[in-house]
Design an enzyme around this catalytic site. Sequence first.
Site, PDB file in Angstrom:
ATOM      1  CB  CYS A  44       2.058   7.757   3.004  1.00  0.00           C
ATOM      2  SG  CYS A  44       2.433   6.852   4.482  1.00  0.00           S
ATOM      3  CB  CYS A  50       1.030   0.191  14.173  1.00  0.00           C
ATOM      4  SG  CYS A  50       1.440   0.269  12.412  1.00  0.00           S
ATOM      5  CB  CYS A 108       5.913  -3.564  10.506  1.00  0.00           C
ATOM      6  SG  CYS A 108       7.130  -2.585  11.408  1.00  0.00           S
ATOM      7  CB  CYS A 158      -1.869   4.793  10.067  1.00  0.00           C
ATOM      8  SG  CYS A 158      -0.937   6.287  10.219  1.00  0.00           S
ATOM      9  CB  CYS A 162       3.719   0.107  17.203  1.00  0.00           C
ATOM     10  SG  CYS A 162       5.423   0.630  16.904  1.00  0.00           S
ATOM     11  CD  GLU A 172      -1.019   0.126   3.724  1.00  0.00           C
ATOM     12  OE1 GLU A 172      -1.054  -0.903   4.411  1.00  0.00           O
ATOM     13  OE2 GLU A 172      -1.658   1.148   3.964  1.00  0.00           O
TER      14      GLU A 172
HETATM   15  N1  SAH Z   1       8.110   2.203  11.165  1.00  0.00           N
HETATM   16  C1  SAH Z   1       8.276   3.613  11.015  1.00  0.00           C
HETATM   17  C2  SAH Z   1       7.491   4.216   9.880  1.00  0.00           C
HETATM   18  C3  SAH Z   1       6.085   3.773   9.637  1.00  0.00           C
HETATM   19  S1  SAH Z   1       4.787   4.387  10.622  1.00  0.00           S
HETATM   20  C4  SAH Z   1       7.974   4.314  12.311  1.00  0.00           C
HETATM   21  O1  SAH Z   1       7.530   3.670  13.237  1.00  0.00           O
HETATM   22  O2  SAH Z   1       8.248   5.499  12.413  1.00  0.00           O
HETATM   23  C5  SAH Z   1       4.727   6.134  10.501  1.00  0.00           C
HETATM   24  C6  SAH Z   1       4.111   6.775  11.739  1.00  0.00           C
HETATM   25  O3  SAH Z   1       2.713   6.456  11.847  1.00  0.00           O
HETATM   26  C7  SAH Z   1       4.766   6.252  13.017  1.00  0.00           C
HETATM   27  O4  SAH Z   1       5.016   7.304  13.896  1.00  0.00           O
HETATM   28  C8  SAH Z   1       3.680   5.328  13.562  1.00  0.00           C
HETATM   29  O5  SAH Z   1       3.812   5.166  14.937  1.00  0.00           O
HETATM   30  C9  SAH Z   1       2.406   6.052  13.159  1.00  0.00           C
HETATM   31  N2  SAH Z   1       1.195   5.212  13.218  1.00  0.00           N
HETATM   32  C10 SAH Z   1       1.085   3.898  12.965  1.00  0.00           C
HETATM   33  N3  SAH Z   1      -0.199   3.466  13.127  1.00  0.00           N
HETATM   34  C11 SAH Z   1      -0.915   4.543  13.478  1.00  0.00           C
HETATM   35  C12 SAH Z   1      -2.299   4.759  13.773  1.00  0.00           C
HETATM   36  N4  SAH Z   1      -3.192   3.778  13.731  1.00  0.00           N
HETATM   37  N5  SAH Z   1      -2.681   6.013  14.095  1.00  0.00           N
HETATM   38  C13 SAH Z   1      -1.799   7.047  14.101  1.00  0.00           C
HETATM   39  N6  SAH Z   1      -0.481   6.894  13.830  1.00  0.00           N
HETATM   40  C14 SAH Z   1      -0.033   5.666  13.526  1.00  0.00           C
END
Ligand code: SAH
Length: 359
Positions: free
Chosen positions: A114, A128, A121, A343, A125, A101
């Site tokens: 993006c 996420c 991944c 995201c 997190c 995506e």
């Molecule tokens: N792995 C990298 C880049 C991808 S995510 C990183 O962690 O920075 C890019 C940003 O989006 C990160 O700060 C991540 O924490 C955030 N993110 C992921 N899922 C999200 C969600 N459901 N709502 C808001 N931010 C989110």
Amino acid sequence: MAATPPPRDGLLPALTDLDVEGYRALAETPGARPFTPGQVRRWVLDRGASDFAAMTDLSRPLRAELATRWRVRRGALERTYSSRDGTLGLLTRLEDGQLLESVRIPDGERHTLCISSQVGCAVACRFCASGLEGVVRNLSSGEIIEQVLMAREMAPETPLSNYVFMGSGEPTHNMEAVLRAIAVMNSPDGLGIGARRITVSTIGHPSALQRLAQVEIPFHVALSIHMPTDSGREQLMPGLGRSQLQATLAAARERFERTGRRITIEVVVLAGVNDGDEDARAFARLLSGYPALVNIIPWNPVDAIDLRAPDPQRIDALQRILNAAGVNTTVRRPRGQDVGVACGQLRRRADANSESAGN
Ligand code: SAH
């Protein structure tokens, strides 16, 4: 660590995987002329050709010869999702069936792409969607570049202005392909995108930041911090390993001093997890005097995840407490929520074969 697969059996390598040197080497193709590499490069990168038939200023025999050695691209656009707010999700089918995506986000004059760096991944997190099933594999540099080519083709009349590695995946877990793609993006003999328009968002392992600091191209770095303490980060970001906040901040600062590129710190805010005044004060202590802009990101709800978005008042409170400590902040507005392209939601929606996404 996830590997990037070589082309599948019977598949030729793809031109989009070439770096600038690799394009030059096309001059050695039987029947090639000195200007052949430049012609092919322009077809692939500037004009977005997806097959050799389109490359009409190359002789037929040369096109046939190239086609015995190369494919042009690795992926094919599967479908798009348009949000009412203008956000456009692009879903690409890769040669091994995986889905990839990317999201195109208009915002006034800016049009941000993006970009994903991995399928899935490993950091996982807790908030996420991208890491819910772990990491599947790394993307090749060509699969990264193709996201730019396809996003450009979707709306040729509105050129992209910003490129952020904030799609699925942790870019530093696929460091070499990401850096190779950035080199092609940035090179005047590649896509010619200015370094200041490119941002790599990362969980910020100190060693990875040191590696990024060695790269000549001064792209932006954004650090996903999320929690003000190491133990809090380790709980929220299970695949991070040992969190080393101080070393992370120090390494990022070193890069800032070398490149002059301001650091962004990302904090995804979750109700009851990091939205209390106490959390805000801990962030303020951690970041007071640090040369960064804090991007406060209200969590985008994800179906399968049992967490809550914060109340807007809690976002205001965090911003107020940080500002009072002299820390600069911005608040990110959620985009593309109505069609689930915010995201990491996109690939999962497609996997679930959602019927309501519209087109
Ligand atoms: N792995 C990298 C880049 C991808 S995510 C990183 O962690 O920075 C890019 C940003 O989006 C990160 O700060 C991540 O924490 C955030 N993110 C992921 N899922 C999200 C969600 N459901 N709502 C808001 N931010 C989110």
